[in-house]
Design a protein around this motif. Structure first.
Motif, PDB file in Angstrom:
ATOM      1  N   GLU A  71       0.831  -1.209   0.000  1.00 13.74           N
ATOM      2  CA  GLU A  71       0.000   0.000   0.000  1.00 13.74           C
ATOM      3  C   GLU A  71       0.867   1.262   0.000  1.00 13.74           C
ATOM      4  O   GLU A  71       0.544   2.247  -0.675  1.00 13.74           O
ATOM      5  CB  GLU A  71      -0.930   0.004   1.213  1.00 13.74           C
ATOM      6  N   MET A  72       1.967   1.228   0.739  1.00 14.71           N
ATOM      7  CA  MET A  72       2.884   2.361   0.774  1.00 14.71           C
ATOM      8  C   MET A  72       3.460   2.622  -0.614  1.00 14.71           C
ATOM      9  O   MET A  72       3.488   3.773  -1.078  1.00 14.71           O
ATOM     10  CB  MET A  72       4.019   2.116   1.773  1.00 14.71           C
ATOM     11  N   LEU A  73       3.912   1.571  -1.292  1.00 11.17           N
ATOM     12  CA  LEU A  73       4.458   1.733  -2.639  1.00 11.17           C
ATOM     13  C   LEU A  73       3.400   2.285  -3.587  1.00 11.17           C
ATOM     14  O   LEU A  73       3.683   3.178  -4.387  1.00 11.17           O
ATOM     15  CB  LEU A  73       5.017   0.406  -3.161  1.00 11.17           C
ATOM     16  N   GLU A  74       2.189   1.774  -3.499  1.00 13.34           N
ATOM     17  CA  GLU A  74       1.111   2.266  -4.344  1.00 13.34           C
ATOM     18  C   GLU A  74       0.849   3.756  -4.098  1.00 13.34           C
ATOM     19  O   GLU A  74       0.640   4.520  -5.032  1.00 13.34           O
ATOM     20  CB  GLU A  74      -0.164   1.447  -4.118  1.00 13.34           C
ATOM     21  N   GLN A  75       0.894   4.167  -2.833  1.00 10.49           N
ATOM     22  CA  GLN A  75       0.676   5.578  -2.513  1.00 10.49           C
ATOM     23  C   GLN A  75       1.829   6.434  -3.036  1.00 10.49           C
ATOM     24  O   GLN A  75       1.601   7.525  -3.559  1.00 10.49           O
ATOM     25  CB  GLN A  75       0.515   5.786  -1.013  1.00 10.49           C
ATOM     26  N   LEU A  76       3.055   5.950  -2.900  1.00  8.57           N
ATOM     27  CA  LEU A  76       4.201   6.690  -3.430  1.00  8.57           C
ATOM     28  C   LEU A  76       4.042   6.934  -4.931  1.00  8.57           C
ATOM     29  O   LEU A  76       4.207   8.045  -5.416  1.00  8.57           O
ATOM     30  CB  LEU A  76       5.502   5.928  -3.165  1.00  8.57           C
ATOM     31  N   ILE A  77       3.706   5.879  -5.658  1.00 12.98           N
ATOM     32  CA  ILE A  77       3.551   5.980  -7.111  1.00 12.98           C
ATOM     33  C   ILE A  77       2.402   6.929  -7.463  1.00 12.98           C
ATOM     34  O   ILE A  77       2.534   7.781  -8.334  1.00 12.98           O
ATOM     35  CB  ILE A  77       3.345   4.583  -7.723  1.00 12.98           C
ATOM     36  N   ALA A  78       1.284   6.805  -6.736  1.00 14.07           N
ATOM     37  CA  ALA A  78       0.118   7.639  -7.010  1.00 14.07           C
ATOM     38  C   ALA A  78       0.403   9.124  -6.783  1.00 14.07           C
ATOM     39  O   ALA A  78      -0.208   9.984  -7.423  1.00 14.07           O
ATOM     40  CB  ALA A  78      -1.061   7.200  -6.151  1.00 14.07           C
ATOM     41  N   THR A  79       1.338   9.417  -5.890  1.00 12.98           N
ATOM     42  CA  THR A  79       1.661  10.821  -5.607  1.00 12.98           C
ATOM     43  C   THR A  79       2.908  11.286  -6.363  1.00 12.98           C
ATOM     44  O   THR A  79       3.415  12.373  -6.101  1.00 12.98           O
ATOM     45  CB  THR A  79       1.839  11.054  -4.092  1.00 12.98           C
ATOM     46  N   GLY A  80       3.397  10.448  -7.283  1.00 11.87           N
ATOM     47  CA  GLY A  80       4.479  10.876  -8.166  1.00 11.87           C
ATOM     48  C   GLY A  80       5.883  10.595  -7.680  1.00 11.87           C
ATOM     49  O   GLY A  80       6.843  11.095  -8.265  1.00 11.87           O
TER      50      GLY A  80
END
Length: 130
Positions: A71-80
């Motif tokens: 989930e952390m990686l997904e959030q990082l990617i989603a925020t650029g």
């Protein structure tokens, strides 16, 4: 094992794991390899630390209380934020394969992870940034 070069000291590796002993062991290993390290007890602590732009590589547990490593990686990617990431897990059967989420996911290693394999994955991750 990788060579200790001056470039390593300018490279910051973030370690995210809720287990104090794992976090300490990884920090010791990476510092002995010449890297600068920052440690975090949770995904949320890492995300809130204002360290994203200073992190060259992320080594994270997958299963943690609260937000998982995935989930952390997904959030990082989603925020650029595109930080090369290496997951370590006590549950390798549940680990996503490298590249499953994006090119940021470099490797998924079982706990306890082989030191040389982890250092080689970090080198590959750092090459990916360039």
């Amino acid at each position: 094992m990788t060579q200790n070069t001056p470039m390593h000291a300018a490279t910051t590796i973030a370690i995210v794991d809720d287990d104090d002993s794992v976090r300490g062991a990884l920090e010791s290993l990476l510092r002995s390899g010449g890297y600068t390290t920052r440690t975090y007890r949770s995904a949320l602590e890492f995300l809130d630390a204002n360290a994203l732009t200073k992190t060259h590589c992320l080594v994270s547990d997958i299963q943690m209380p609260g937000m998982s490593g995935v989930e952390m990686l997904e959030q990082l990617i989603a925020t650029g934020y595109h930080i090369p990431t290496i997951f370590i897990t006590a549950y390798p059967a549940a680990a996503p394969p490298p590249g499953a989420h994006s090119p940021e996911l470099v490797a998924c290693l079982p706990k306890p992870c082989d030191a040389d394999k982890l250092l080689n994955c970090i080198e590959a991750a750092l090459l990916q940034r360039h």
